[in-house]
Design an enzyme around this catalytic site. Structure first.
Site, PDB file in Angstrom:
ATOM      1  NE  ARG A 164     -22.021  31.967 -12.523  1.00  0.00           N
ATOM      2  CZ  ARG A 164     -21.530  32.201 -13.943  1.00  0.00           C
ATOM      3  NH1 ARG A 164     -20.858  33.128 -13.638  1.00  0.00           N
ATOM      4  NH2 ARG A 164     -21.318  31.155 -14.636  1.00  0.00           N
TER       5      ARG A 164
ATOM      6  CB  SER B 245     -24.825  25.878 -14.624  1.00  0.00           C
ATOM      7  OG  SER B 245     -24.235  25.579 -16.048  1.00  0.00           O
TER       8      SER B 245
ATOM      9  CD  GLU C  60     -25.093  28.995 -12.386  1.00  0.00           C
ATOM     10  OE1 GLU C  60     -24.699  29.502 -12.586  1.00  0.00           O
ATOM     11  OE2 GLU C  60     -23.767  27.927 -12.000  1.00  0.00           O
TER      12      GLU C  60
END
Length: 309
Positions: free
Chosen positions: A174, A224, A294
């Protein structure tokens, strides 16, 4: 602001310049206050738009499809540049696909399938754009951008177009170098492999079935909500903490998949943030694990965000 508007109108059409535009219309959470100024330039217009904004010392925030964002109740000051349909061209050359930053990943994956190219099946269900995928090394089901990206064209802080090789992107979980270097993604080149279209389609359908059966796709969300903590799974920690279905206002920890915070209807940005904060606090207290969002938080939130306590 009047001078800024006059300068922008020399480059952009009026429909590309929006004032006080609700960002709830531009995020998959379907929440968010207004952008003081929302601009939708093409790739050709973008360098000049950035030059004008810098000249006027106007703060700049760049968004793509808004699929990984939570925008505050009070919105975002300055200019928001939306990299979208005006920058969404896709082309195929042999085993390589070039896509502009505003192209949706699902559309690029479909083009790959139609061209008999395998390697992007994992991206078919990611509700984001190519630009956003470059920023965060988007991935799913064992695949990620770093596996298939050959190069990325970016606009640097001096207004120059720079081509970065895949290994120069510093891709990790990420993460990429784009945010820390202040780059703006313009396009990416993906290298894929020739394969039978039916096999590609079957894999895409398999992953689609897994998503539909396990994820709360029937509600607005940003996918998510938390990054995967090392050695753990965020969703399981949240479930084990007894937080499935935990609700504040219109925001809820999805009972279907606890790794998702969803907008069940009428949620405010502060509702969503309050749920996120409560989940972080509870998981930390019970398991000693820090959950990192996230989802990227942008703009100003209401001062009275509650934690549900």
């Amino acid at each position: 602001m009047k001078e800024l508007r006059n300068d922008l109108e020399q480059v952009l059409q009026q429909k590309q310049i929006l004032f006080k535009e609700p960002l709830a219309r531009h995020t998959t959470f379907r929440v968010g206050g207004p952008a003081e100024l929302l601009l939708t330039p093409s790739a050709k217009q973008l360098p000049e738009v950035m030059r004008i904004l810098n000249k006027h010392r106007c703060p700049v925030t760049v968004i793509g499809n808004g699929s990984n964002l939570l925008v505050g109740d009070k919105g975002i000051r300055g200019a928001v540049i939306e990299i979208g349909s005006c920058m969404s061209d896709i082309s195929v050359d042999g085993a390589c696909i070039t896509a502009q930053a505003g192209a949706m990943l699902a559309r690029v994956a479909m083009q790959a399938y139609q061209s008999g190219l395998s390697g992007m099946e994992f991206a078919a269900g990611i509700p984001g754009s190519v630009g956003g995928a470059m920023v965060m090394n988007a991935g799913a089901y064992g695949g990620e951008m770093k596996d298939i990206v050959v190069s990325v064209d970016v606009l640097d802080q001096d207004g120059r177009v720079v081509r970065l090789a895949g290994e120069e992107m510093d891709f990790s979980y990420r993460h990429s170098c784009i945010t820390e270097q202040g780059y703006l993604a313009l396009s990416a080149v993906f290298h894929l492999q020739k394969a039978e279209p039916q096999a590609i389609w079957d894999r895409m359908e398999e992953l689609k079935e897994r998503r539909v059966s396990k994820q709360p796709l029937e509600y607005p969300s940003a996918g998510s909500t938390f990054k995967r903590p090392e050695g753990f799974f965020a969703g399981k920690l949240i479930m084990d903490a007894g937080l499935a279905g935990f609700t504040i206002g219109g925001a809820q920890v999805s009972p279907k998949h606890c790794g998702f915070v969803i907008n069940r209807g009428g949620a405010s940005p502060s509702d969503v943030l309050a749920v996120i904060r409560h989940v972080q606090k509870t998981v930390k207290e019970q398991f000693g694990v820090d959950l990192e969002p996230e989802v990227k938080l942008l703009g100003e939130f209401a001062a009275d965000v509650q934690t549900g306590e």
